[in-house]
Enzyme design. Sequence first.
Site, PDB file in Angstrom:
ATOM      1  N   ASN A 180     -37.197  60.990  83.270  1.00 11.05           N
ATOM      2  CA  ASN A 180     -36.070  60.687  83.780  1.00 11.05           C
ATOM      3  C   ASN A 180     -36.163  61.250  85.202  1.00 11.05           C
ATOM      4  OD1 ASN A 180     -33.312  60.483  84.731  1.00 11.05           O
ATOM      5  ND2 ASN A 180     -32.729  59.836  82.709  1.00 11.05           N
ATOM      6  N   HIS A 237     -32.658  63.280  88.581  1.00 13.67           N
ATOM      7  CA  HIS A 237     -32.229  64.480  89.794  1.00 13.67           C
ATOM      8  C   HIS A 237     -33.154  64.671  90.732  1.00 13.67           C
ATOM      9  CE1 HIS A 237     -28.977  64.933  86.947  1.00 13.67           C
ATOM     10  NE2 HIS A 237     -29.681  64.824  86.047  1.00 13.67           N
ATOM     11  N   HIS A 287     -30.864  56.480  85.645  1.00 18.53           N
ATOM     12  CA  HIS A 287     -29.749  56.051  85.338  1.00 18.53           C
ATOM     13  C   HIS A 287     -28.899  55.424  86.405  1.00 18.53           C
ATOM     14  CE1 HIS A 287     -25.878  57.274  82.845  1.00 18.53           C
ATOM     15  NE2 HIS A 287     -25.757  56.160  83.315  1.00 18.53           N
ATOM     16  N   ARG A 294     -25.997  54.818  87.645  1.00 21.77           N
ATOM     17  CA  ARG A 294     -24.518  55.522  87.322  1.00 21.77           C
ATOM     18  C   ARG A 294     -23.564  54.558  88.168  1.00 21.77           C
ATOM     19  NH1 ARG A 294     -22.313  59.598  84.394  1.00 21.77           N
ATOM     20  NH2 ARG A 294     -24.117  60.732  83.232  1.00 21.77           N
ATOM     21  N   ARG A 337     -23.909  58.705  91.586  1.00 22.20           N
ATOM     22  CA  ARG A 337     -24.079  60.207  92.232  1.00 22.20           C
ATOM     23  C   ARG A 337     -25.693  60.564  92.339  1.00 22.20           C
ATOM     24  NH1 ARG A 337     -22.297  62.914  86.541  1.00 22.20           N
ATOM     25  NH2 ARG A 337     -20.608  61.767  86.769  1.00 22.20           N
ATOM     26  N   GLU A 352     -31.092  52.925  82.416  1.00 25.96           N
ATOM     27  CA  GLU A 352     -29.947  53.286  81.765  1.00 25.96           C
ATOM     28  C   GLU A 352     -28.587  52.802  82.393  1.00 25.96           C
ATOM     29  OE1 GLU A 352     -30.367  57.558  81.332  1.00 25.96           O
ATOM     30  OE2 GLU A 352     -31.379  57.256  79.331  1.00 25.96           O
ATOM     31  N   THR A 411     -24.013  62.829  80.540  1.00 28.49           N
ATOM     32  CA  THR A 411     -23.567  61.988  79.168  1.00 28.49           C
ATOM     33  C   THR A 411     -23.094  62.880  78.368  1.00 28.49           C
ATOM     34  OG1 THR A 411     -25.265  60.579  79.753  1.00 28.49           O
ATOM     35  CG2 THR A 411     -24.335  60.255  77.659  1.00 28.49           C
ATOM     36  N   GLU A 417     -31.863  55.073  70.619  1.00 29.97           N
ATOM     37  CA  GLU A 417     -32.209  56.382  71.227  1.00 29.97           C
ATOM     38  C   GLU A 417     -30.897  57.541  70.993  1.00 29.97           C
ATOM     39  OE1 GLU A 417     -33.313  56.829  75.418  1.00 29.97           O
ATOM     40  OE2 GLU A 417     -32.778  58.871  75.508  1.00 29.97           O
ATOM     41  N   HIS A 428     -31.990  63.639  75.760  1.00 34.16           N
ATOM     42  CA  HIS A 428     -30.840  64.532  76.081  1.00 34.16           C
ATOM     43  C   HIS A 428     -30.936  66.001  76.055  1.00 34.16           C
ATOM     44  CE1 HIS A 428     -27.301  64.385  78.689  1.00 34.16           C
ATOM     45  NE2 HIS A 428     -26.754  65.632  77.926  1.00 34.16           N
TER      46      HIS A 428
HETATM   47  C1  DXP Z   1     -28.260  59.208  78.644  1.00 29.16           C
HETATM   48  C2  DXP Z   1     -28.634  60.560  79.089  1.00 29.16           C
HETATM   49  O1  DXP Z   1     -28.351  61.448  78.206  1.00 29.16           O
HETATM   50  C3  DXP Z   1     -29.347  60.754  80.186  1.00 29.16           C
HETATM   51  O2  DXP Z   1     -30.689  59.965  80.369  1.00 29.16           O
HETATM   52  C4  DXP Z   1     -28.312  60.231  81.322  1.00 29.16           C
HETATM   53  O3  DXP Z   1     -28.897  59.914  82.424  1.00 29.16           O
HETATM   54  C5  DXP Z   1     -27.727  61.639  81.763  1.00 29.16           C
HETATM   55  O4  DXP Z   1     -26.865  61.491  82.690  1.00 29.16           O
HETATM   56  P1  DXP Z   1     -27.487  62.391  84.098  1.00 29.16           P
HETATM   57  O5  DXP Z   1     -28.760  62.094  84.422  1.00 29.16           O
HETATM   58  O6  DXP Z   1     -26.190  61.855  85.129  1.00 29.16           O
HETATM   59  O7  DXP Z   1     -27.404  63.940  83.783  1.00 29.16           O
HETATM   60  N1  LIG Z   2     -31.684  59.606  77.675  1.00 34.49           N
HETATM   61  C1  LIG Z   2     -31.993  61.023  77.950  1.00 34.49           C
HETATM   62  C2  LIG Z   2     -32.713  61.082  79.329  1.00 34.49           C
HETATM   63  O1  LIG Z   2     -33.007  60.250  79.899  1.00 34.49           O
HETATM   64  C3  LIG Z   2     -32.713  62.404  79.906  1.00 34.49           C
HETATM   65  O2  LIG Z   2     -31.841  63.099  79.629  1.00 34.49           O
HETATM   66  P1  LIG Z   2     -32.010  64.666  80.167  1.00 34.49           P
HETATM   67  O3  LIG Z   2     -33.168  65.192  79.793  1.00 34.49           O
HETATM   68  O4  LIG Z   2     -31.873  64.568  81.623  1.00 34.49           O
HETATM   69  O5  LIG Z   2     -30.903  65.403  79.544  1.00 34.49           O
END
Ligand code: DXP
Ligand SMILES: NCC(=O)COP(=O)(O)O
Length: 244
Positions: free
Chosen positions: A7, A10, A43, A45, A49, A70, A101, A151, A191
């Site tokens: 993911n 960030h 994601h 959002r 952000r 997402e 989340t 998931e 997560h």
């Molecule tokens: C759904 C999940 O747990 C994450 O993939 C989500 O993207 C968390 O949100 P942030 O990346 O904004 O922290």
């Molecule tokens: N769905 C979880 C994800 O994509 C990443 O979550 P995290 O490792 O950033 O908490």
Amino acid sequence: MLLLGVNIDHVATLRNARGTRYPSPVEAALVAETAGADLITLHLREDRRHIRDADLAVIRASIKTRMNLEMALTDEMLDNALRVAPQDVCLVPEKREELTTEGGLDVIRYFETIRHYTRQLQANGTRVSLFIDPDDEQIKAAQETGATVIELHTGRYADAEGEAVHQAELVRIRHAALYGDELGLVVNAGHGLNYHNVKPIAAIREIRELNIGHAIIAQALMTGLAPAVREMKTLMLEGRHDAR
Ligand SMILES: CC(=O)[C@@H](O)[C@H](O)COP(=O)(O)O
Ligand SMILES: NCC(=O)COP(=O)(O)O
């Protein structure tokens, strides 16, 4: 084969901190893929952000594995997903005031909307995953919506204080993965997973894919992104091997 979804949210958080064009989420996605990421998760959002609308098209066009987008249950996000047509969409709950989340989708409460979005996305060639808590009723409802993937939210496991709670959450996730698999669902998890807590989750053989972001991007600041991805893959494979 346990797959890793990286993911890249960030990377965009750091980029947006100064409004520069760097670090580039698409460049990070390509580095992650080269280092072993099996898919790229991002994601978009509602509050933008981190990942921004312009990121979607360029990442969709540039990556070589697959995009897992997402999104919240809003018509705006559905329109985006239908336009970009990622290989995967993961429907997630979203609250503007949340730091990240906080829980899984309430599939029972939003059943009709989820079923409607799922049908539209599947008709557009996108596989649909529901981000849910490891809860039997939510898992059963997820199956009934027509979604083929769940998931499991591993946040309570990741944030657990004390070994007893940690173990209880692990048992809960093991049971949920087995139940989802028995229902014929593809079971993923994510997560809060990091280099210290990933192996017991990786050892759950019914889990097909882990989506991990924050911990990998944080580690990348210290070691570089490619080594951070490789190290996570190694730990995941070790965890899966321990399951034998
Ligand atoms: C759904 C999940 O747990 C994450 O993939 C989500 O993207 C968390 O949100 P942030 O990346 O904004 O922290
Ligand atoms: N769905 C979880 C994800 O994509 C990443 O979550 P995290 O490792 O950033 O908490």
